[in-house]
Design a protein around this motif. Structure first.
Motif, PDB file in Angstrom:
ATOM      1  N   ARG A  22       0.840   5.275  10.467  1.00 45.62           N
ATOM      2  CA  ARG A  22       0.271   4.286   9.545  1.00 45.62           C
ATOM      3  C   ARG A  22       0.593   2.865   9.990  1.00 45.62           C
ATOM      4  O   ARG A  22      -0.264   1.968   9.952  1.00 45.62           O
TER       5      ARG A  22
ATOM      6  N   ASN B 230       2.154   1.703  -3.407  1.00 46.46           N
ATOM      7  CA  ASN B 230       1.062   2.126  -4.285  1.00 46.46           C
ATOM      8  C   ASN B 230       0.719   3.598  -4.106  1.00 46.46           C
ATOM      9  O   ASN B 230       0.136   4.227  -5.002  1.00 46.46           O
ATOM     10  N   ASP B 231       1.091   4.157  -2.959  1.00 46.88           N
ATOM     11  CA  ASP B 231       0.854   5.580  -2.705  1.00 46.88           C
ATOM     12  C   ASP B 231       1.991   6.457  -3.232  1.00 46.88           C
ATOM     13  O   ASP B 231       2.015   7.667  -2.974  1.00 46.88           O
TER      14      ASP B 231
ATOM     15  N   ASP C 279       0.829  -1.208   0.000  1.00 48.79           N
ATOM     16  CA  ASP C 279       0.000   0.000   0.000  1.00 48.79           C
ATOM     17  C   ASP C 279       0.867   1.264   0.000  1.00 48.79           C
ATOM     18  O   ASP C 279       0.541   2.255  -0.670  1.00 48.79           O
TER      19      ASP C 279
END
Length: 280
Positions: free
Chosen positions: A271, A181-182, A178
């Motif tokens: 996060r 992907n950011d 993730d």
């Protein structure tokens, strides 16, 4: 404290020469955690110990390459845990490596770390000293000169995922995917010192070395590697956690204890906490 910094500077100059001229081959011995020692590991350890033995304010030292604590001066004030040449296996392919020092009082544990120093041996030799703040120095004309204070942004752009990927927990793999992907960029050399140094200098990101199926308590050693960098990241305005709490709240029962660890700017640390809190 200043005489300890000067001693580390002296060791850095000598280790720089050793890296440039020394034998990068393996020795016939292993350290206390079963890693085959390179000749550079042993020689770097000998250099640092020889220099520290001359410092009256040092009470005791312990090296990642040694089995036990070595007492030096009974009336000394400081305890030093150090990794003499972190990432030494990268020297033979000419990648950056480093030395790490944690400076403690009273006992070797996270609650008693008061300062840390690390040295990066790369195209340039740089030393980062953490006390109340984080300062970087560079070796120029054989002397370390102040260059800048280091401060992290709230959010970074780099992702340095460590450990063996096929041993990752599924939720950890998803977290790393993730982040990529950011739009985060992969920056990982396999050397803890240069990878964390890059994140500090570039303003932030995430370095992770989680607990895995083969190493549930991680691989990186608390006293020699994790706690010194945790102090640096916190003082630079970021964070360092084991996935659930501050690394500097982790308990130590043995000098060679390891712990999962995540270092980064606040956005990335938050996060990790959010993901790990859902997967206890």
């Amino acid at each position: 404290m200043q005489e300890i910094i000067k001693a580390i500077e002296e060791s850095a100059r000598r280790i720089k020469y050793l890296i440039e001229t020394g034998d990068t081959g393996k020795s016939q011995s292993e350290n206390s955690t079963g890693d085959t020692q390179l000749k550079l590991d042993i020689q770097s350890d000998e250099i640092i110990e020889e220099i520290f033995l001359k410092i009256p304010s040092i009470k005791a030292i312990v090296s990642e390459e040694q089995d036990s604590i070595k007492n030096i001066n009974s009336d000394g004030e400081f305890l030093i845990a150090y990794d003499p040449l972190d990432g030494s296996s990268l020297v033979d392919v000419n990648l950056s490596v480093g030395s790490i020092f944690g400076i403690y009082k009273n006992e070797f544990n996270a609650q008693n770390i008061i300062a840390s120093v690390y040295v990066v041996f790369g195209p340039r030799v740089e030393m980062v000293v953490t006390t109340d703040d984080v300062k970087m120095y560079r070796l120029l004309n054989n002397e370390f000169k102040f260059i800048q204070n280091i401060k992290l942004n709230e959010k970074g752009k780099l992702n340095a995922p460590g450990s063996t990927q096929n041993c990752w927990a599924p939720f950890h793999k998803q977290l790393i995917d993730d982040i990529f992907n950011d739009g985060y960029r992969l920056r990982y050399s396999g050397g803890m010192v240069p990878d964390l140094h890059q994140i500090l200098l570039k303003g932030g990101g995430l370095f992770s070395y989680p607990g895995t199926s083969d190493k549930p308590k991680g691989k990186l050693r608390q006293l020699f590697e994790v706690f010194p960098f945790a102090l640096a990241f916190e003082k630079a305005g970021g964070g360092a956690i084991d996935g659930f709490k501050r690394v500097l709240e982790v308990e130590t029962s043995h000098i060679h204890d390891t712990t999962p660890c995540f270092f980064g700017s606040n956005n990335e640390i938050k996060r990790v906490l959010e993901v790990y809190s859902k997967n206890v």
